[in-house]
Design an enzyme around this catalytic site. Structure first.
Site, PDB file in Angstrom:
ATOM      1  N   LYS A 112       0.812  -1.217   0.000  1.00 34.24           N
ATOM      2  CA  LYS A 112       0.000   0.000   0.000  1.00 34.24           C
ATOM      3  C   LYS A 112       0.853   1.278   0.000  1.00 34.24           C
ATOM      4  CE  LYS A 112      -4.018  -2.285   0.818  1.00 34.24           C
ATOM      5  NZ  LYS A 112      -3.700  -3.700   1.025  1.00 34.24           N
TER       6      LYS A 112
HETATM    7  C1  LIG Z   1      -4.387  -4.856   0.642  1.00 35.32           C
HETATM    8  C2  LIG Z   1      -3.610  -6.123   0.577  1.00 35.32           C
HETATM    9  C3  LIG Z   1      -3.893  -7.114  -0.377  1.00 35.32           C
HETATM   10  C4  LIG Z   1      -5.049  -7.017  -1.330  1.00 35.32           C
HETATM   11  O1  LIG Z   1      -4.946  -5.931  -2.209  1.00 35.32           O
HETATM   12  P1  LIG Z   1      -6.276  -5.419  -2.963  1.00 35.32           P
HETATM   13  O2  LIG Z   1      -5.838  -4.245  -3.741  1.00 35.32           O
HETATM   14  O3  LIG Z   1      -7.249  -5.071  -1.879  1.00 35.32           O
HETATM   15  O4  LIG Z   1      -6.742  -6.561  -3.782  1.00 35.32           O
HETATM   16  C5  LIG Z   1      -3.064  -8.225  -0.433  1.00 35.32           C
HETATM   17  N1  LIG Z   1      -2.041  -8.377   0.424  1.00 35.32           N
HETATM   18  C6  LIG Z   1      -1.741  -7.457   1.357  1.00 35.32           C
HETATM   19  C7  LIG Z   1      -0.615  -7.702   2.280  1.00 35.32           C
HETATM   20  C8  LIG Z   1      -2.504  -6.296   1.460  1.00 35.32           C
HETATM   21  O5  LIG Z   1      -2.218  -5.377   2.384  1.00 35.32           O
END
Ligand SMILES: *Cc1c(COP(=O)(O)O)cnc(C)c1O
Length: 462
Positions: A112
């Protein structure tokens, strides 16, 4: 470059408006009116270019004239200067034609950060220019919250409310959010699941009086700027491999994997996007069986993907329907009322030309973490392991190399890693002090009116 809503009823907006609004005011999600194209020569040149330069070249195509080139470049360079891997998103070979794309080298150790660090800086710049204030409300399954806090904590003109499902995030994830000391950061632990938290946020947006009064905005992956920043690593990885890869993407809200579709629509050759889910397999069922039907979210070892209602799937449906906003609005309305949608055959066929899906349970996740450790001496986090399980299932039919997006650092999920491998991942320097800091969090019931009242009270007396 202008942006339209998937539901077709919001006026087209600039990149800066989309950045600050998050969700379109007709309830839809923004997408560029037409996808920018990046030609093959440019893509090839990304193989040896610094990550921040590629990010600038791609984001400048989305930004139109919302920011000057110098502004955009400065914010992107500053965002990635804080990462602890010079490559930002290193591609690591871990087996025959099998690669991990490591996306966890930012301040909060999950992917993120890659978009949020850019988004936070652009937010600050745009608000300063406009002399405006905003209220960010983010529902988090664990990682968006800390990434948003790391990007927005302490910025002027922004109050940040992060809602996580109580008891359903790891202790490291919770502490990363609740030990932040900035006065503009407010944590809410909600009784319920991530889907409950996300539904409350959507209702707050739908309350237009409230949303306007507090200048409500979203930094979840419904914010298109997140997607724009995330498609960059698909380009850098494919350019480095110099061939057409399969990408396997651990998926919850469909944001990260949709960034892969964005890259394809901009001209990147990708063999397949593999949606990897845990036991919350609504997306796998939608793609395999043609019915998008929400169940009840279950708690798994990969909590950031414990999601039933994947907001960004709306973008994929809109594109797969040939950008039919009338159908998309009606389909999302039906899904909202009945929690179920039969995907028309033509739309399903179109989706399947790009996507396929694999799900796995916790036992498979643990076994993959153990096997990976034995075979490569690497510790992987449970989300990455869900991707590796999917990769093993599709490997026999893949023509190109398989790239698994490694979405979190193993130290974010130490209990699961230790349970699977017998080894506790060492606490990275970024997390030092995590267990000493005082936690600040308010527990609220699953009640949208109470959440709204809490936000209003905090805004009145920050
Ligand atoms: C947010 C997240 C995901 C999923 O990502 P999306 O964009 O919601 O599909 C997968 N793995 C981790 C560690 C995350 O923080």
């Amino acid at each position: 470059m202008r942006y339209v809503s998937t539901r077709g009823k919001a006026p087209p907006q600039s990149f800066e408006d989309v950045l600050l609004a998050g969700l379109a005011n007709d309830g839809g999600l923004f997408l560029p009116e037409a996808w920018p194209r990046i030609d093959a020569e440019d893509i090839a040149s990304f193989a040896d270019a610094p990550y921040a330069d590629v990010a600038f070249r791609i984001l400048s195509r989305f930004a139109g004239n919302s920011f000057s080139a110098a502004e955009l470049k400065a914010d992107i360079d500053a965002a990635y200067a804080a990462f602890d891997a010079p490559a930002i998103a290193p591609l690591v070979e871990i087996g025959p034609r099998l690669f991990l794309l490591e996306l966890f080298h930012g301040p909060t150790l999950a992917f993120k950060d890659i978009a949020m660090q850019v988004l936070g800086r652009l937010f600050a710049r745009a608000l300063n220019k406009r002399g405006a204030r905003v209220t960010v409300v983010a529902a988090t399954s664990g990682d968006t919250g800390s990434a948003a806090i790391a990007a927005l904590g302490g910025l002027p003109n922004i109050e940040v409310f992060v809602i996580h499902p109580k008891g359903r995030v790891s202790e490291v994830q919770r502490r990363q959010m609740t030990t932040d000391a900035h006065a503009n950061v407010h944590n809410i632990a909600l009784e319920g699941s991530f889907d409950d938290a996300q539904a409350i946020v959507k209702d707050l947006f739908a309350d237009t009086d409230f949303a306007c009064r507090v200048q409500l905005t979203a930094v979840n992956s419904i914010n298109f700027v997140r997607i724009a920043a995330q498609c960059v690593y698909y380009f850098t990885a494919a350019a480095q491999l110099r061939t057409t890869p399969v990408f396997v993407v651990p998926t919850g809200n469909f944001g990260d994997v949709f960034a892969g579709e964005a890259a394809m629509r901009m001209g990147l050759a990708v063999e397949k996007l593999v949606v990897a889910t845990n036991a919350n397999d609504i997306l796998a069922r939608a793609l395999n069986e043609g019915v998008y039907a929400a169940g009840t979210a279950q708690a798994t070892l990969s909590p950031s993907m414990d999601i039933q209602v994947a907001s960004n799937f709306e973008r994929a449906l809109f594109e797969a329907s040939g950008r039919d906003a009338v159908w998309t609005e009606q389909a999302m309305g039906e899904f909202g009322r009945t929690r179920s949608l039969q995907i028309p055959a033509a739309v399903l066929r179109n989706l399947r030309s790009r996507y396929e899906a694999q799900s796995c349970d916790d036992a498979e996740t643990l076994a993959m973490m153990a096997e990976t450790h034995t075979r490569t001496a690497r510790l992987v986090d449970p989300h990455t392991a869900v991707g590796l399980v999917a990769a093993a299932k599709i490997a026999p039919k893949a023509r190109g190399p398989v790239v698994v997006l490694s979405t979190a650092h193993p130290a974010k999920f130490p209990e699961s890693v230790a349970r699977a491998t017998g080894v506790s991942p060492p606490l990275p320097p970024r997390l030092k002090g995590l267990y000493e800091g005082e936690e600040r969090v308010s527990l609220l019931p699953h009640d949208g009116a109470r959440v709204r009242a809490f936000i209003e009270a905090r805004l009145a007396h920050p």
